[in-house]
Enzyme design. Structure first.
Site, mmCIF file in Angstrom:
data_model
loop_
_atom_site.group_PDB
_atom_site.id
_atom_site.type_symbol
_atom_site.label_atom_id
_atom_site.label_comp_id
_atom_site.label_asym_id
_atom_site.label_seq_id
_atom_site.Cartn_x
_atom_site.Cartn_y
_atom_site.Cartn_z
ATOM 1 C CE1 TYR A 165 -35.000 84.473 -16.222
ATOM 2 C CE2 TYR A 165 -34.572 84.815 -18.566
ATOM 3 C CZ TYR A 165 -34.615 85.058 -17.345
ATOM 4 O OH TYR A 165 -33.705 86.406 -16.665
ATOM 5 C CE LYS A 186 -21.518 82.382 -10.109
ATOM 6 N NZ LYS A 186 -20.569 83.000 -9.452
ATOM 7 C CG ASP A 233 -18.867 85.816 -10.666
ATOM 8 O OD1 ASP A 233 -18.685 84.898 -11.577
ATOM 9 O OD2 ASP A 233 -18.598 85.535 -9.558
ATOM 10 C CG ASP A 281 -30.518 94.866 -19.966
ATOM 11 O OD1 ASP A 281 -30.665 94.455 -20.869
ATOM 12 O OD2 ASP A 281 -31.474 95.069 -19.104
#
Ligand code: NAD
Length: 369
Positions: free
Chosen positions: A143, A194, A227, A255
């Site tokens: 971000y 990851k 994931d 979330d």
């Protein structure tokens, strides 16, 4: 109130002031019944600040935030401000506060109260008794990374670019917070990235592993791909105690964990910065939800997320663990006794307004001391 710890209260927009009013009731309860040890000041932020000062955050409020030991933040934004230029949007105030206060660690507990374990979309036995924490790095990663932007490629085609960047220091400081949090919990840390496909993820894994070997090898550390973590969160969330992860993955995973608990109206959060010379961290406490324009002014907002954010403030900024537990117990009791705002309403329970929920929580506090 008199003391040396300063708390700045910024209710904001929409349901922000409604849920903050109920938090004030709880603060007043502490003022009356216990030696609180902090001073509270209130000011405008977001759209409310724009309406009066034509800016979502004034220099004065920024200054007060920098001088406060903790900031209690409601919510900002709403349809009245959607058309404002980016720099004036209410949400900019929160980003500015995070940046200026150096809030690099975002803590989101996912706690399933027994009385609400059948409110989740997951089966009750998967979520019952859940108590875990997602720790998201907040000021680095994709971000904020450079280069970023949209490039013209010619022929009317373009390329959008964002860059995931993490340094050793950024990884270690959030890793430290993760291990320290776990020390006071079950002692289990899952570090999530990851590293199978991203170099920044590989560095993340190496640095967290080094930190663990240097200082925290008495605890449990597991490395997990993001994931897989998303899948494990809905398959068996009880395996987790503290998850520490990057800005992007934390955004998504928190979330998912929010959904495990049933309602946005139940979810508190804390954002922490570096320790200052007195060992006190800059910090901001806020509910996860936004300003909820669809229910503003109707007495429907659930104030529990805001009240639990105040409990986090007691725990992480004011070192008042027992008082924090008292607030959590009062919320638990109110839920056990069947009081519900509309967002968590279930058949056979008592539907109450925002205000009534705040009053009932204070009544339970009376009962608990
Ligand atoms: P939202 O969180 O405001 O609302 C999403 C849904 O959840 C709505 O249906 C709302 O009624 C419900 N809800 C949220 N909090 C609730 C509560 N305490 N009790 C009962 N129901 C609740 O998200 P949104 O609708 O996407 O955004 C609305 C505005 O809030 C936008 O302007 C957005 O930019 C802003 N926002 C601000 C923050 C913040 O201040 N930290 C965070 C998210 C969104």
């Amino acid at each position: 109130m008199s003391s040396n710890r300063k708390v700045l209260m910024l209710p904001g927009d929409g349901i922000g002031p409604e849920v903050m009013s109920q938090t004030k009731l709880v603060i007043n309860w502490f003022d009356k019944n216990k030696e609180v040890g902090f001073d509270v000041e209130e000011d405008l932020i977001g759209g409310a600040s724009f309406d009066k000062y034509k800016t979502p955050i004034t220099d004065n409020v920024l200054e007060k935030s920098l001088n406060a030991d903790a900031v209690l933040f409601g919510a900002v934004g709403g349809p009245d401000y959607d058309k404002l230029p980016f720099k004036d949007k209410p949400e900019r105030s929160l980003l500015k506060l995070r940046k200026e206060l150096g809030l690099f660690a975002n803590l989101r507990p996912a706690i399933v109260f027994d009385a609400l374990s059948d409110a989740s979309t997951l089966k009750t036995d998967i979520v019952k008794g859940l108590d875990m924490m997602i720790l998201r790095e907040l000021t680095g990663g994709i971000y904020f990374g450079e280069p970023r932007g949209i490039e013209e490629l010619g022929d009317g085609k373009k390329r959008g670019i964002n860059t995931e960047v993490y340094t050793t220091d950024e990884i270690r400081r959030v890793g430290e917070v993760g291990f320290e949090l776990a020390t006071k919990r079950k002692g289990i840390v899952h570090s999530v990235e990851k590293s199978n496909v991203m170099e920044s993820g590989l560095l993340w894994r190496e640095e967290i592993q080094k930190l663990y070997e240097e200082k925290y090898h008495h605890m449990q550390l597991h490395h997990m791909f993001a994931d897989n973590c998303a899948m494990q969160l809905v398959r068996d969330p009880h395996q987790f105690d503290v998850i520490v992860t990057t800005n992007l993955f934390g955004d998504l995973l928190s979330d998912i964990s929010a959904q495990l608990t049933g309602s946005l109206g139940m979810l508190p959060s804390a954002s922490l910065g570096e320790n200052n010379i007195d060992g006190i961290r800059k910090s901001l406490y806020e509910p996860v939800h936004g300003s909820a324009p669809d229910i503003t002014g109707q007495g429907k907002a659930n104030p529990i997320a805001m009240i639990l954010s105040f409990a986090m403030m007691l725990k992480y900024s004011l070192d008042r663990n027992q008082d924090a537990e008292l607030v959590e117990k009062a919320v638990d009791l109110v839920l056990q006794e069947g009081f519900r705002t509309e967002d968590i309403m279930q058949p056979g329970k008592k539907l109450v307004s925002t205000e009534k929920m705040g009053i009932e929580i204070c009544n339970r506090l009376d009962r608990l001391i």
